[in-house]
Design a protein around this motif. Structure first.
Motif: not given
Length: 229
Positions: A66, A68, A74, A97, A99-104
């Motif tokens: 991912r 920044s 994503d 992975r 699905k659990l990532s931040e700020n999807l």
């Protein structure tokens, strides 16, 4: 298909332009989706081309990190995972992975839910889409050729895949209105056609019973025209 084969590079990805030397990740996902659709419709596709594409997608999936800075990277990964699921080569570890990532992003969540649904994990897809935003503010994204209408079409397809037909009918009207009223790209037209086609396949199409002078017209030979304002 032959034109598409000519754009495959040694690494298995596809260039966006004829003669290109680097793979375009979004276009590569589109190419694989088209190959799978063609195969499903009975066209004979080159298995070597298809397998090389799957290997390219798997490597890109594993190597995804991912960023920044680029917006919607994503979504790039979610679409790649969706096409792998369509091809029967789901990468569930990468799906989990992401699905659990931040700020999807909402767009990526919708596309990832479609990947779960295609992979046979419809319960996860339903849970993911519950409460997700269904409106997309107008935007343009050159990396994924994105637009708000294109993204709404992907949402519509996910609603169909999760059997939310009531929600899909509302979404379908939104997509159809946008296609009718706005300028749209071939990308938007393609994704809208796929989504609306899935919906039509799910709900079926009603046949018309036509008679002329009291005699029934056989459906196979019928041509009917009507003036529309």
């Amino acid at each position: 298909l032959q034109q598409l084969y000519s754009r495959q590079l040694p690494d298995g990805g596809f260039s966006y332009w004829s003669g290109g030397s680097t793979a375009d990740e979004w276009a590569s996902s589109m190419a694989g989706q088209f190959l799978k659709s063609a195969s499903d419709k009975g066209f004979k596709i080159d298995s070597g081309v298809f397998n090389s594409w799957k290997n390219f997608q798997k490597r890109a999936s594993v190597n995804y990190r991912r960023s920044s800075s680029p917006a919607l990277d994503d979504l790039q990964q979610a679409y790649r995972l969706y096409t792998l699921a369509l091809a029967g080569a789901s990468d569930e570890a990468a799906m989990n992975r992401l699905k659990l990532s931040e700020n999807l992003s909402s767009q990526a969540a919708w596309r990832l839910a479609a990947a779960y649904a295609v992979a046979g994990k419809k319960n996860i897809a339903v849970d993911m889409t519950a409460g997700l935003e269904r409106n997309v503010e107008p935007y343009r994204d050159g990396r994924s050729f994105g637009s708000s209408t294109r993204d709404k079409a992907m949402m519509l397809e996910t609603l169909v895949l999760t059997d939310d037909i009531a929600g899909a009918m509302v979404s379908a009207k939104d997509v159809a209105d946008a296609i009718r009223e706005e300028y749209y790209t071939t990308q938007t037209a393609a994704f809208a056609s796929v989504a609306l086609g899935r919906l039509a396949g799910k709900i079926g199409m009603e046949a018309l019973n036509i008679s002329v002078d009291g005699k029934a017209v056989k459906e196979a030979a019928a041509v009917w025209t009507s003036e529309l304002d």
